[in-house]
Design a protein around this motif. Structure first.
Motif, mmCIF file in Angstrom:
data_model
loop_
_atom_site.group_PDB
_atom_site.id
_atom_site.type_symbol
_atom_site.label_atom_id
_atom_site.label_comp_id
_atom_site.label_asym_id
_atom_site.label_seq_id
_atom_site.Cartn_x
_atom_site.Cartn_y
_atom_site.Cartn_z
ATOM 1 N N THR A 1 38.100 36.468 36.651
ATOM 2 C CA THR A 1 37.517 35.380 37.437
ATOM 3 C C THR A 1 36.091 35.037 37.026
ATOM 4 O O THR A 1 35.516 34.082 37.537
ATOM 5 C CB THR A 1 37.533 35.736 38.939
ATOM 6 O OG1 THR A 1 36.914 37.016 39.129
ATOM 7 C CG2 THR A 1 38.960 35.791 39.459
ATOM 8 N N ARG B 1 37.181 30.455 44.489
ATOM 9 C CA ARG B 1 38.144 29.386 44.213
ATOM 10 C C ARG B 1 39.349 29.931 43.445
ATOM 11 O O ARG B 1 40.502 29.605 43.762
ATOM 12 C CB ARG B 1 37.469 28.270 43.412
ATOM 13 C CG ARG B 1 38.429 27.178 42.941
ATOM 14 C CD ARG B 1 37.680 26.077 42.195
ATOM 15 N NE ARG B 1 36.914 26.615 41.079
ATOM 16 C CZ ARG B 1 37.423 26.853 39.861
ATOM 17 N NH1 ARG B 1 38.710 26.618 39.623
ATOM 18 N NH2 ARG B 1 36.651 27.304 38.898
ATOM 19 N N LYS B 2 39.102 30.750 42.445
ATOM 20 C CA LYS B 2 40.220 31.287 41.663
ATOM 21 C C LYS B 2 41.102 32.199 42.505
ATOM 22 O O LYS B 2 42.337 32.155 42.397
ATOM 23 C CB LYS B 2 39.680 32.025 40.432
ATOM 24 C CG LYS B 2 39.097 31.096 39.375
ATOM 25 C CD LYS B 2 38.636 31.865 38.140
ATOM 26 C CE LYS B 2 38.151 30.908 37.065
ATOM 27 N NZ LYS B 2 37.702 31.627 35.835
ATOM 28 N N ARG C 1 41.608 32.049 45.721
ATOM 29 C CA ARG C 1 42.398 31.203 46.625
ATOM 30 C C ARG C 1 43.576 30.577 45.880
ATOM 31 O O ARG C 1 44.710 30.580 46.373
ATOM 32 C CB ARG C 1 41.518 30.108 47.227
ATOM 33 C CG ARG C 1 40.445 30.603 48.184
ATOM 34 C CD ARG C 1 39.865 29.455 48.989
ATOM 35 N NE ARG C 1 39.293 28.406 48.158
ATOM 36 C CZ ARG C 1 38.017 28.343 47.777
ATOM 37 N NH1 ARG C 1 37.173 29.307 48.161
ATOM 38 N NH2 ARG C 1 37.579 27.341 47.044
ATOM 39 N N ARG C 2 43.319 30.049 44.707
ATOM 40 C CA ARG C 2 44.397 29.394 43.956
ATOM 41 C C ARG C 2 45.481 30.386 43.543
ATOM 42 O O ARG C 2 46.677 30.072 43.570
ATOM 43 C CB ARG C 2 43.817 28.690 42.733
ATOM 44 C CG ARG C 2 42.980 27.453 43.061
ATOM 45 C CD ARG C 2 42.609 26.686 41.808
ATOM 46 N NE ARG C 2 43.796 26.197 41.112
ATOM 47 C CZ ARG C 2 43.758 25.618 39.902
ATOM 48 N NH1 ARG C 2 42.585 25.491 39.272
ATOM 49 N NH2 ARG C 2 44.860 25.195 39.328
ATOM 50 N N ILE C 3 45.072 31.589 43.171
ATOM 51 C CA ILE C 3 46.049 32.599 42.748
ATOM 52 C C ILE C 3 46.920 33.027 43.927
ATOM 53 O O ILE C 3 48.145 33.157 43.797
ATOM 54 C CB ILE C 3 45.322 33.799 42.112
ATOM 55 C CG1 ILE C 3 44.735 33.390 40.756
ATOM 56 C CG2 ILE C 3 46.269 34.980 41.944
ATOM 57 C CD1 ILE C 3 43.730 34.379 40.199
ATOM 58 N N ARG D 1 47.593 31.297 46.662
ATOM 59 C CA ARG D 1 48.482 30.194 47.048
ATOM 60 C C ARG D 1 49.618 30.028 46.034
ATOM 61 O O ARG D 1 50.758 29.731 46.409
ATOM 62 C CB ARG D 1 47.688 28.893 47.177
ATOM 63 C CG ARG D 1 46.607 28.914 48.237
ATOM 64 C CD ARG D 1 47.147 29.340 49.590
ATOM 65 N NE ARG D 1 46.095 29.522 50.575
ATOM 66 C CZ ARG D 1 46.117 30.430 51.538
ATOM 67 N NH1 ARG D 1 47.147 31.244 51.668
ATOM 68 N NH2 ARG D 1 45.125 30.542 52.389
ATOM 69 N N ALA D 2 49.319 30.234 44.769
ATOM 70 C CA ALA D 2 50.374 30.157 43.757
ATOM 71 C C ALA D 2 51.371 31.293 43.913
ATOM 72 O O ALA D 2 52.580 31.108 43.704
ATOM 73 C CB ALA D 2 49.755 30.182 42.356
ATOM 74 N N HIS E 1 53.759 30.377 46.474
ATOM 75 C CA HIS E 1 54.718 29.397 45.958
ATOM 76 C C HIS E 1 55.787 30.069 45.097
ATOM 77 O O HIS E 1 56.991 29.778 45.240
ATOM 78 C CB HIS E 1 53.987 28.331 45.152
ATOM 79 C CG HIS E 1 54.881 27.333 44.491
ATOM 80 N ND1 HIS E 1 55.530 26.339 45.186
ATOM 81 C CD2 HIS E 1 55.257 27.199 43.180
ATOM 82 C CE1 HIS E 1 56.268 25.620 44.351
ATOM 83 N NE2 HIS E 1 56.124 26.124 43.128
ATOM 84 N N ASP F 1 42.142 29.805 53.777
ATOM 85 C CA ASP F 1 41.242 29.808 52.621
ATOM 86 C C ASP F 1 39.873 30.386 52.957
ATOM 87 O O ASP F 1 39.245 31.049 52.116
ATOM 88 C CB ASP F 1 41.079 28.382 52.085
ATOM 89 C CG ASP F 1 42.296 27.915 51.294
ATOM 90 O OD1 ASP F 1 43.201 28.736 51.057
ATOM 91 O OD2 ASP F 1 42.329 26.728 50.904
ATOM 92 N N PHE G 1 48.262 30.163 35.128
ATOM 93 C CA PHE G 1 46.814 30.290 34.927
ATOM 94 C C PHE G 1 46.523 31.034 33.624
ATOM 95 O O PHE G 1 45.817 32.044 33.609
ATOM 96 C CB PHE G 1 46.181 31.040 36.105
ATOM 97 C CG PHE G 1 46.466 30.444 37.461
ATOM 98 C CD1 PHE G 1 45.889 29.248 37.845
ATOM 99 C CD2 PHE G 1 47.324 31.079 38.347
ATOM 100 C CE1 PHE G 1 46.148 28.689 39.091
ATOM 101 C CE2 PHE G 1 47.595 30.546 39.593
ATOM 102 C CZ PHE G 1 47.000 29.335 39.970
ATOM 103 N N TRP H 1 43.011 32.120 32.562
ATOM 104 C CA TRP H 1 42.328 33.185 33.294
ATOM 105 C C TRP H 1 42.836 34.573 32.930
ATOM 106 O O TRP H 1 42.335 35.578 33.458
ATOM 107 C CB TRP H 1 42.496 32.977 34.800
ATOM 108 C CG TRP H 1 41.960 31.662 35.290
ATOM 109 C CD1 TRP H 1 41.158 30.791 34.613
ATOM 110 C CD2 TRP H 1 42.195 31.055 36.565
ATOM 111 N NE1 TRP H 1 40.878 29.683 35.373
ATOM 112 C CE2 TRP H 1 41.500 29.824 36.589
ATOM 113 C CE3 TRP H 1 42.919 31.442 37.690
ATOM 114 C CZ2 TRP H 1 41.513 28.972 37.690
ATOM 115 C CZ3 TRP H 1 42.930 30.595 38.798
ATOM 116 C CH2 TRP H 1 42.243 29.373 38.799
#
Length: 236
Positions: A56, A75-76, A78-80, A82-83, A86, A156, A208, A211
């Motif tokens: 990160t 931010r990273k 949170r995105r990880i 949420r992914a 999914h 978040d 990602f 990353w």
């Protein structure tokens, strides 16, 4: 001796004051992570073929240099997370947090950052190893390590706050779904996600790729990316 030569660790037990639902949580933990204690590294070690590690901070850095770095790692993460929700179809619903044994700012900050934490399990005294040079004195016993939990949606803002706890106090925590089948945690400069299968881990890694650790980078990782010229110089 190999790891297989050591006896398994004694199982955790419910902490004093644990609420009634703590036993159900422990049952689910034992089903998904048999023989493991609830530290972030234990989940990773349980499924080495289904772990994705992400960096990160640039160049594998671990220290926040400025506020922009703090925003980037949050931010990273949170995105990880949420992914991961999914990819697995399972939303984050449980936070497991290692308790801070000593009184002070760290414990107060953890409790204020994650309100509603409740006692869960205590780690029994570990088995002694076979090192004859290690001597355990008969002085006052140290408090046993313990973990607390919180159930409910993980928004978040909470993910951002947890990232800051790690970078400032190295808090040990995991984010998990209701059935505890995957686990996400962050550390100084990175994120580890333990999925249910290698196929899920690969699907997450593909989202990602920038990353991922560069090829040749030390430490634990399964998926990596091509190193940049600058990274190759750093690795040489």
């Amino acid at each position: 001796m190999t790891d297989d030569d050591y006896p398994p660790p004694p199982p955790v037990f419910l902490s004093p004051g644990a609420p009634p639902e703590a036993q159900s949580l422990l049952d689910r933990w034992n089903e998904q992570w048999p023989g493991r204690h609830p530290w972030r590294s234990s989940a990773r070690d349980a499924r080495p073929d289904a772990v994705v590690r992400f960096h990160t901070l640039p160049n594998g850095g671990q220290e926040l240099r400025h506020n922009r770095d703090a925003r980037t790692v949050s931010r990273k993460f949170r995105r990880i997370v949420r992914a991961t929700e999914h990819v697995t179809g399972l939303p984050a619903a449980v936070i497991i947090m290692a308790d801070e044994r000593s009184l002070g700012d760290c414990r107060d900050l953890i409790r204020s950052t994650v309100p509603g934490l409740r006692p869960w399990v205590t780690d029994p005294y570990p088995f002694p190893n076979d090192d004859d040079d290690v001597v355990i004195d008969d002085g006052p016993a140290s408090p046993l390590e313990s973990h607390s939990f919180r159930s409910g949606p993980v928004d978040d803002d909470m993910l951002t706050a947890l990232t800051r706890l790690v970078h400032y106090f190295d808090a040990d925590f995991m984010i998990l779904p209701e059935d505890l089948s995957w686990a996400a945690s962050t550390y100084d400069g990175g994120v580890d996600v333990v999925l249910r299968t290698a196929a899920e881990a690969e699907a997450l890694a593909d989202l990602f790729t920038d990353w991922l650790p560069p090829e040749g980078w030390g430490g634990f990782h399964t998926w990596c990316r091509d190193a940049t010229p600058r990274e190759r110089r750093l690795l040489s």
